[in-house]
Scaffold this active site. Sequence first.
Site, short mmCIF file in Angstrom:
data_model
loop_
_atom_site.label_atom_id
_atom_site.label_comp_id
_atom_site.label_asym_id
_atom_site.label_seq_id
_atom_site.Cartn_x
_atom_site.Cartn_y
_atom_site.Cartn_z
N HIS A 35 -2.76 10.13 -0.98
CA HIS A 35 -2.74 10.41 -2.31
C HIS A 35 -5.21 9.55 -1.72
O HIS A 35 -5.23 9.71 -1.87
CB HIS A 35 -2.15 9.50 -2.54
N HIS B 111 6.49 7.47 4.03
CA HIS B 111 6.69 7.06 2.72
C HIS B 111 4.89 6.43 2.45
O HIS B 111 3.97 7.05 1.75
CB HIS B 111 6.77 5.61 2.36
N GLU B 112 4.61 5.14 3.40
CA GLU B 112 3.38 4.44 3.74
C GLU B 112 2.67 6.08 4.04
O GLU B 112 1.19 5.44 3.59
CB GLU B 112 3.75 3.99 4.53
N HIS C 273 0.66 7.15 0.62
CA HIS C 273 -0.03 6.55 0.15
C HIS C 273 -1.08 6.71 1.02
O HIS C 273 -2.42 7.52 0.05
CB HIS C 273 0.29 5.28 0.61
#
Length: 686
Positions: free
Chosen positions: A475, A468-469, A472
């Site tokens: 991104h 998940h991180e 990020h």
Amino acid sequence: MKRNNPFFGEYATLHGATPFCEIGSEHYLPAFREGIRQLREEVDGIAGNPCVPTFENTVVALERSGERLRRVSDAFFGIYSAMSDGEMMEIARTVTPELSESSHYIFLNTPLFRRVDEIYRKRASLNLSVEDCRLLENMYSHFVDSGAGLGDGEREAYRNLSTELAVLSVDFDRNVLNDENAFELFLTDRNDLQGLPADVRKAAADAAGEKGRKGWLFTLSEPSYVPFMRYAGNRELRRKLYMAKMAVGTDNRDIVKKIVNNRLEIARLLGYGDYASYVLKNKMARNGRQVYNLLRQLLKNYKPLAVSECQTLNRFAAGMESDEDFMVMPWDWNYYAEKLKMRCFRVDDETTRPYFELEAVRDGVFGLAGELYGLTFRRNAAIPVYHEDVTACEVIDSDGSLQGLLYLDFFSRETKQPGAWMSSLKGQYRDGDGHDHRPHVLISMNFMRPTKERPSLLSYSEVKTLLHEFGHALHGLLSACCYESMSGTNVKHDFVELPSQIMENWLDETAFLNRIGLHYKTGKKIPARLVKNIIAASNFNAGYACCRQIGFGLLDMAWHTLGVPFHGDIERFERKVRRKAAILPEAGQTVISCHFGHIFSGGYAAGYYGYKWAEVLDADAFSVFREKGIFDKKTAQSFRDNILSQGDSEDPNVLYVRFRGRKPSIKALLRRNGIPWICRKNRRVK
């Protein structure tokens, strides 16, 4: 002082990395204040420019102002949650009102707003690019939302309220961290350790030894709290630890009320009936009605499943305890759920953990980014770091160019706030000469440290959190925008979780699990049977998990759709709000809001629904990978070009449709979670 302050000179470090090894706590405040002074000078020059306002001399000039202040802000706030010792907390509390006033100096500046307003009114005739137009619209909206259009008295009220809010948020976080660190559960009786795995006992014994005591020490930090609640057979101790966790932030009761009421007053000053209306107009959801529609739709589909899951777990627990009247309480859920999961799927964290050694998982995640996006990650010890736990990597694109820097901070410590997050240490942008300044991003986790006996081994859920991180981080790293304020993760909160949540999908795919699942002792691949069981168990208690998130979303919206100031009892308010999504009995004397950092200090006010909103997006988007192949480079390139690289350069609704070819549908999420009606429908179609 300036001569000895690293923030006042050019960084003589590799890739212009922040020279953390040279920065001391004494350097921050002088650098903040000099940065604020320089920003004011630049703002005065822009506001007082005698030339006719243009996009370049006003909007772009303002966007690129404050470079010195950004430098120190990125360094300080980028690592603040990971290094929240007493000095850092005091600096934050001191500088926060000064930074708030600096923001007011810009956005309550009448001559400056007149220039921006003049450009905004004639925007249709300026022949701006899509990204330029987006920057202008965002800037104009920020001025209006910050009170630029208010009268003198109302502007002063806005100034005072927003400054107080900034300080309250810092105090909120400080109280939470202090309470987390203050609680200690020392055990001296081996019988109290029943059910706890050997590595958890060893870590607890080591923690006690560091305090100069014999026995076992458990705390509220995630590496200690989570396995205790999952495996400890002593129900009373589980209850004690749970109640302590729920009591974190008790001193925040008045702060919560002040934050809620200040936000409402700000919204009213700006012409809105409640704070949610003020916030949501600029989100994908647009308004509270859309948010509630999503939450109600999810509740309708997931609550029947959650109720069934709870009934099943109650029967299972009653059988285990030989007590037909046994009722599962909140401190029991994880314990009995883990036992039932093992019974049904022959898989639990202790079964899978030996196959998820941290370094192997990290390399597997890097390899996934390499296959999808052509990235290579090279550790480089020459890049300065802020703590000995941290490693830094150069991220290289397929053409050999530097894509950015990635800092990894994996382990729990007392100065680190709970949870996991990605933060920016330097944003991506292109300067006036066209030079592309590449981003520096940080991933911070709270994993258990390795010991002399064994490396750091992750649970399945911890691997998912890392993915998940890392999403990020991608991104941020793959950003290709002109303007820093719109680059990377500087997007709408109900869109920002798409790149992170889509990465979690790969963990439920056999091909990827086979890559990262290597036994830390033997090096053997994770057995096919275990992979099959992990995937089969991926939807275990999916209804309960969804309803839990819906409960948080409803609570967030309830606080921020209040139309009158709140002076009541927080616990009673919470109970009433969360009842619709509640599955387990109320524990009593528990107040979530007092440590609900996402909405009271983390920027997710009236935005927590964004996790579920983005989950609809990520399931729908990943269905393209399922169709084309989970390692399909063409699909990955499209996701990179249309989502990851774009930041906030265009409306996220437009970006999503450009990738997907249509608007998102909730069906993919329901199908992924095995919600019955969608499965039956699929069988009929077949």
